[in-house]
Design a protein around this motif. Structure first.
Motif: not given
Length: 188
Positions: A59-61, A64-67, A85-87, A90-93
């Protein structure tokens, strides 16, 4: 305090306004988005990773990516789905990183004593047939089927994950299910 009425107004503002201000570099507006969507993103990530200790990190990552990538957000009103979509990615990664070489064919499980070797062989052949059938599906149908049948995603979640409409997700899933029923008929 002079800042309190503004903060309260910002907390009450809709996503379009808050995300628009955050896109312009307003850290306070970004903090509102973090407070607004962290619980939902944590719950989603927790479900994806089966209660992993990595939930808060992901969630923190994501934030950071969104910002860093706010310039890629086309419509501030859609910030919620953009963040999800971002989270999700990242979870799938993280899942892929944790299990880089996990393959159904490589998994060895001891047969319970009540199962005969013939039943074990039959079960393994069924898993192999399922894997082969999944590989025959077009990629979009396979992704929908796996997210729904193995991941337990809702149609809305599938649509958000794949960046497609809910009706497209339903259609892809219906075609995938029809194919899988026909292809796996011998294994029923």
């Amino acid at each position: 305090m002079a800042g309190e009425p503004f903060r309260s107004a910002l907390e009450q503002a809709d996503d379009r306004i808050v995300a628009g201000r955050a896109m312009d570099g307003d850290v306070g507006a970004f903090a509102v988005l973090v407070r607004r969507y962290t619980p939902m993103m944590r719950a989603y990530t927790h479900r994806m990773l089966n209660a992993s200790a990595d939930v808060d990190d992901i969630v923190q990552e994501t934030f950071v990516t969104a910002w860093q990538r706010f310039s890629e957000l086309d419509d501030p009103a859609k910030v919620k789905s953009w963040l999800m979509r971002i989270v999700s990615r990242k979870a799938v990664d993280r899942i892929r990183a944790v299990r880089p070489t996990l393959d159904v064919d490589d998994m060895e499980q001891a047969a319970p004593s009540k199962d005969s070797p013939a039943r074990v062989v039959e079960a393994r052949e069924g898993v192999a047939a399922l894997g082969a059938a999944l590989q025959e599906l077009p990629a979009a149908q396979r992704e929908c089927w796996v997210l729904r049948e193995m991941g337990g995603y809702s149609y809305d979640e599938i649509a958000a994950e794949l960046g497609i409409s809910v009706s497209t997700a339903r259609g892809l899933l219906a075609r995938a299910r029809k194919f899988m029923i026909v292809r796996m008929e011998a294994w029923r």
